[in-house]
Structures are given as C-alpha cells and as structure tokens.
Scaffold this motif. Structure first.
Motif, short mmCIF file in Angstrom:
data_model
loop_
_atom_site.label_atom_id
_atom_site.label_comp_id
_atom_site.label_asym_id
_atom_site.label_seq_id
_atom_site.Cartn_x
_atom_site.Cartn_y
_atom_site.Cartn_z
N LYS A 150 14.51 -14.40 71.29
CA LYS A 150 13.45 -14.49 72.29
C LYS A 150 12.65 -15.79 72.21
N ILE A 151 12.72 -16.51 71.09
CA ILE A 151 11.98 -17.76 70.96
C ILE A 151 12.92 -18.96 70.79
N HIS A 152 14.23 -18.70 70.78
CA HIS A 152 15.22 -19.76 70.54
C HIS A 152 15.62 -20.35 71.89
N LEU A 153 14.81 -21.29 72.38
CA LEU A 153 15.00 -21.82 73.73
C LEU A 153 15.79 -23.11 73.75
N PRO A 193 10.30 -1.20 75.17
CA PRO A 193 10.78 -1.82 73.94
C PRO A 193 11.67 -3.02 74.25
N PRO A 194 11.58 -4.11 73.46
CA PRO A 194 10.85 -4.22 72.19
C PRO A 194 9.37 -4.52 72.33
N SER A 195 8.78 -4.32 73.47
CA SER A 195 7.34 -4.38 73.74
C SER A 195 6.75 -5.79 73.73
N TRP A 196 7.58 -6.83 73.72
CA TRP A 196 7.10 -8.20 73.84
C TRP A 196 8.22 -9.05 74.40
N HIS A 197 7.85 -10.14 75.04
CA HIS A 197 8.86 -11.06 75.58
C HIS A 197 8.22 -12.43 75.80
#
Length: 215
Positions: A150-153, A193-197
């Motif tokens: 999710k943070i590997h852009l 879920p996973p409740s964040w993005h």
C-alpha cells in the motif's frame, strides 16, 4: 535537522546549470484539501530552488510539517533481511517508526535509497536514484508484504507528516522537465478491512520561472 537539509538543498542549487533553476508549482488536484493547500505553500516557498526531482524540502517556518527521524540500519545486524536483496549498487538503509495502518501502534518502516540521484537527470522518476519504503515486522527480519504494497509506489519517494498524518510524495515527468509533476498520497481510514488505504490527494504541475526558461 530540517534546517541543515534546507541549507544543503540551496547549496545543491548553486551547482546545477541555470537553465534548470527555479520554478513555480500550480495545484491541479487537491484544491480545498488542507494538506494539499499547505503543501503548495511549502513548495512555492522555495522560489530559487531547482525542480524538486530528488528532494522536496520542508520550510521550517511551516510548523505543521515535519520529517520522520530516520536512523541508519546496521547491515551486519540485519543481514537476514538484506541477504536476498543486496545488489552491487550503492545503497543507504535507514529505519523509522510510523503508524502506517492507523491502529495506534508504531510499525518499523525501512527506507531503501540508491544514493545516486542527480537532479539534472530529470527523466521519469529520476532513475536510477530511487527511494522506496518497506514495512517490517517487529524484529526487523521480514517485510510485511501486505502493508508494504500500500505504500510501495516506486520512484524517488519521500515521507512527510502534516499535523501528524503520513503523506508520501514523489516526482514524475519527462526529459527537459516537461510535464513535471509532484504528487502526494495520504494514508487514510477505510470503511472495510484492512481499514486503511493510500489516497491520491494532490498534484502540482511544475513550470520553470519565465526568467529561467530557455529562449
């Protein structure tokens, strides 16, 4: 620490040819969103800076912004994490703690940086000077793949905090700084879920100052 980084940024500007000096940023995505408006003010507070391909400094006078405190990672002590990923390129490894998944608990975040970014080499994502982030387990021995996705852009990324909220920024564009853009993603709660993005919140088009453009 932030003041030293800003001073280095301006020293670097003196070493880059004048044809790539200075520019303005215009918001094309994120109007009315607080972090986007504030970050635009930050970007344009460096009117004499070169295109922010490699580094995007924070103005120390804007107190709502801050950078994570990164600590160098000892390669010998963390070899289990690195042995399958080491290359012959010069790399820097450091780690910080951030609440990536918004559960109130801090995760270990690894910064993997290829220490060769050249601000005059402004092709897409400023390769080969990449900077990436990986979420690690508590022991710092394995990568948490699901959280990292999710943070590997990709690209020459960086992380800043605005009022404590994590934001990820980067540069994209083509040769000659054509279509240069700084983009910002924020980490936000999600209903399921996973409740964040990560959410693509801000874009800023780069345009060289008129006095610096080639004739």
């Amino acid at each position: 620490m932030m003041k030293k980084a800003v001073a280095y940024f301006f020293l670097l500007a003196q070493l880059i040819p004048g044809t790539v000096f200075a520019g303005d940023y215009k918001m094309v995505l994120g109007k009315g969103i607080e972090v986007c408006e504030a970050y635009l003010k930050n970007l344009n507070s460096f009117p004499k800076a070169p295109p922010m391909v490699c580094e995007r400094p924070l103005n120390p006078e804007l107190k709502d912004f801050q950078k994570p405190e990164w600590k160098a990672l000892d390669v010998g002590e963390n070899f289990a994490l690195l042995k399958n990923n080491i290359t012959d390129r010069q790399i820097k490894l450091s780690v910080t703690q951030l609440d990536v998944d918004l559960d109130g608990k801090l995760e270990n975040v690894l910064r993997h940086e290829i220490d060769t970014c050249d601000p005059a080499n402004e092709s897409l994502f400023a390769t080969p000077g990449g900077r990436e982030f990986f979420v690690l387990n508590e022991e710092k021995t394995k990568i948490d793949v699901q959280k990292t996705k999710k943070i590997h852009l990709g690209g020459r990324l960086d992380i800043f905090l605005y009022k404590g909220q994590i934001s990820i920024d980067g540069w994209g564009g083509n040769l000659g700084f054509k279509d240069g853009v700084i983009y910002v993603y924020t980490i936000e709660p999600y209903a399921t879920p996973p409740s964040w993005h990560t959410v693509h919140r801000c874009d800023y088009n780069y345009a060289p100052s008129k006095s610096q453009r080639k004739s």
